[in-house]
Structure formats: structure tokens, C-alpha cells
Design a protein around this motif. Structure first.
Motif, mmCIF file in Angstrom:
data_model
loop_
_atom_site.group_PDB
_atom_site.id
_atom_site.type_symbol
_atom_site.label_atom_id
_atom_site.label_comp_id
_atom_site.label_asym_id
_atom_site.label_seq_id
_atom_site.Cartn_x
_atom_site.Cartn_y
_atom_site.Cartn_z
ATOM 1 N N HIS A 118 0.868 -1.181 0.000
ATOM 2 C CA HIS A 118 0.000 0.000 0.000
ATOM 3 C C HIS A 118 0.900 1.225 0.000
ATOM 4 N N THR A 119 0.468 2.288 -0.701
ATOM 5 C CA THR A 119 1.242 3.524 -0.754
ATOM 6 C C THR A 119 0.292 4.711 -0.596
ATOM 7 N N GLU A 120 0.678 5.661 0.275
ATOM 8 C CA GLU A 120 -0.119 6.884 0.402
ATOM 9 C C GLU A 120 0.735 8.017 0.971
ATOM 10 N N VAL A 121 0.210 9.234 0.813
ATOM 11 C CA VAL A 121 0.863 10.427 1.354
ATOM 12 C C VAL A 121 0.261 10.740 2.713
ATOM 13 N N LEU A 122 1.122 10.970 3.691
ATOM 14 C CA LEU A 122 0.696 11.287 5.053
ATOM 15 C C LEU A 122 1.481 12.516 5.508
ATOM 16 N N PRO A 123 0.938 13.733 5.328
ATOM 17 C CA PRO A 123 1.695 14.964 5.572
ATOM 18 C C PRO A 123 2.207 15.130 6.994
#
Length: 341
Positions: A118-123
């Protein structure tokens, strides 16, 4: 506080095991870094291990692959598959490409396939976080808890291999300011190429009663975890622990104990005395240096508050370092450096 949970908090987490399944031969336990699952074939056990990595900014993808695969290898299996969960602090394509290329190249070199994730942006993150699950199969699971009294304790390569590479990259300027030469730092940074223990474990696993992969907290934590898992006492002499000159230089410069900091690259193995020569010869054939650092002893339960003679008697789950008792894993000594950065 950054770092592993303390024993009490960790016990709560390890107690949450979901539904019972008789196929689970080894499940969550302090000191055990991998699970063993019976596949219904007498010659095949599935080994599963999971690890996150975020703080080694310069090589997070490479180290994340090695740390997960090392746990599978240290359990007697050949790592074959990985799932990769990647959290990024932003959608910078250059950063994403760097991490994924590191993961791809490292897995390819180990012969391991990435099969999902899984890949995502987490600021809210300050740096990338890679969480890997590695899987492999074996016909002989080797647990941390298999150490037996009389076993010799072998350590491959040396203490603080991973930490040395981190100090020479993430903290290079601080090391230079403390007097470490550029040549030493260049050599130390190259230790990143040695953090895999897959060859080490393949060489020694047939002779070992137990194996463990030192990571956070280094060799001392690995010793405490192995002693706890096996219900034994591990007696080690500091002077017998191999520490490379580059490790000593970087650690001394920044006040880090090489035995109490990230240790990927070394493999701790408990080997019956009659099989030590077999193990060391196999490691030599694989081009892996090894040191005999101590022994496994039977623990002595202390019911009356008398600890017995110093250096000779201790409760199960204790480490004796030059006779001094250690029964709790230390906090990794790199964390204060990151917190001050």
C-alpha cells in the motif's frame, strides 16, 4: 518517547492474538521476531516477519528490505516474498522514486519478490516510512527461544554495523566535527552493503539451536530478548565482541555504545559446543567473519532475594555482561541524536 515499547506495554499488545489457529506453531512473543505457520506439509513451514523503518533517511528503502528479510533468515528460512507499505510525507516524485528504486534494487539482489502492499501520502510525517512484511519457507524453524545451556554464542561481522552506516551518512557532519576522518567515514558508509544476514543465517542455521537478528537496541537488546525467549542466562564478555575500527571511531566520536545501537548486519547464534567448528567453517566458506562472544547458562530462580555469587548465578532471562546483570533492553543510543537533530 521514540523507540520500542517497554515490557508491560508490549505484553498488552502481544496478548491480542485474535482467533486461535492450530496451524500457528510460533506466534507473537517477546524476543521472537517471526511467526511459524504449519502449511500442512511436514517439510514446509511458512515464516512471516514484519518491520517498519523510517529514521535512516538516506537509505530507508534499502534498510527496510534487509531488516524484514533478516528476521525471516534468522528463523531458518529463505526470504522469498515481501509486501511493502509506504507512507510518504509529500507527493514529491523524486523522493518517491528514490525510495521505490532502493526497495526494488535491494529485493532484486536478494532474489525476493514484492507481491503487494500500500502507498499513500501522510503529511504529518517528517520522512518516508517503509513497513515491510517478509515471508519465506523452511523445513526447520529456528526460534530465538531455542538456546540451551552450554551453547556457545557466536556473533557474525560485528556490533553496530547498521548504526555505523547511519552515523557516517545521517550524522556525517557531526562525526567530522568530532574528529572522524573523511576516509573513515567513507569506509563506514559502505557498511550499508553488509546489513543483510541472509548469507550468515544460511551458513549457520543447520548447526544453531537459536538465532536472532540484532536491530534496534543492538546486540544488548538481542541478548536480552534471546535470554527471555529461551529462559536462560547469556554470559558475554565485552572484549570478545567484534567491533570494527570504523564502528569504534564513529561511536566514540558521538558517545554511542556500539553494543547498544542498531545492529543489523550481525547475526547472533547459539550453537552447541560440538558444532561450533562446523558453524565457523561454514561461515568462513561464505566469507563471513565471526566471533565467539560467550555462552548460554541455565538460569537460577531467586526466591529468597539472594542473588548468589556475582557473575555465576542469575534469574532466567538475564544477560551477564562482564558479570554485570542486564534484564531490560536498553533504549537505542541513536535516538537521542535524532531527537537533537
Amino acid at each position: 518517547m521514540t523507540g520500542k515499547l517497554g515490557p508491560d506495554a508490549l505484553a498488552e499488545v502481544l496478548a491480542a492474538t485474535g482467533a486461535a489457529d492450530p496451524a500457528v506453531e510460533v506466534g507473537p512473543a517477546y524476543g521472537e521476531d517471526a511467526a511459524a505457520i504449519d502449511l500442512g506439509d511436514a517439510a514446509s513451514t511458512l515464516v512471516v516477519a514484519a518491520d517498519p523503518l523510517s529514521l535512516a533517511a538516506e537509505a530507508v528503502g534499502e534498510l527496510a528490505v534487509h531488516v524484514a528479510c533478516n528476521d525471516v533468515a534468522a528463523s531458518g528460512a529463505d526470504p522469498r516474498w515481501l509486501t511493502h507499505t509506504l507512507f510518504l510525507p509529500d507527493d514529491d516524485p523524486a523522493r518517491r522514486r528514490t525510495v521505490t528504486e532502493q526497495v526494488d534494487e535491494t529485493a532484486d539482489a536478494l532474489g525476493v519478490s514484492i507481491v503487494g502492499g500500500h502507498t499513500e501520502v501522510l503529511p504529518s510525517l517528517e520522512r518516508p516510512l517503509c513497513s515491510m512484511t517478509a515471508l519465506g519457507t523452511t523445513d526447520r524453524f529456528v526460534s530465538s527461544g531455542g538456546a540451551e545451556p552450554g551453547d556457545r554464542l557466536l556473533l557474525t561481522k560485528g556490533a553496530g554495523i547498521e548504526a555505523t552506516a547511519i552515523l557516517a551518512t545521517d550524522f556525517r557532519e557531526a562525526c567530522v566535527d568530532a574528529g572522524v576522518s573523511e576516509d573513515t567515514l567513507d569506509a563506514a558508509a559502505a557498511f550499508l552493503d553488509e546489513v543483510s544476514v541472509v548469507p550468515d543465517a544460511a551458513a549457520v542455521r543447520d548447526a544453531a539451536n537459536a538465532m536472532h537478528d540484532p536491530t534496534e537496541g543492538g546486540l544488548l537488546t538481542a541478548l536480552v530478548e534471546t535470554a527471555a525467549a529461551s529462559g536462560t542466562v547469556l554470559s558475554v564478555e565485552r572484549d570478545r565482541v567484534p567491533v570494527r575500527p570504523e564502528t569504534a571511531a564513529c561511536c566514540d566520536a558521538l558517545g554511542v555504545d556500539p553494543l547498544a545501537t542498531f545492529g543489523s548486519g550481525a547475526l547472533l547464534a547459539a550453537v552447541p559446543p560440538e558444532r561450533v567448528t562446523e558453524a565457523t567453517d561454514a561461515l568462513a566458506a561464505a566469507g563471513v567473519d565471526v566471533g565467539d562472544i560467550g555462552e548460554v547458562r541455565a538460569g537460577v530462580e531467586d526466591d529468597d532475594g539472594d542473588d548468589g555469587d556475582a557473575g555465576t548465578a542469575a534469574d532466567p532471562g538475564t544477560v551477564l555482561l562482564d558479570g554485570d546483570r542486564i534484564d531490560e533492553a536498553p533504549r537505542d543510543e541513536l535516538y537521542p541524536l535524532w531527537e537533537r537533530a
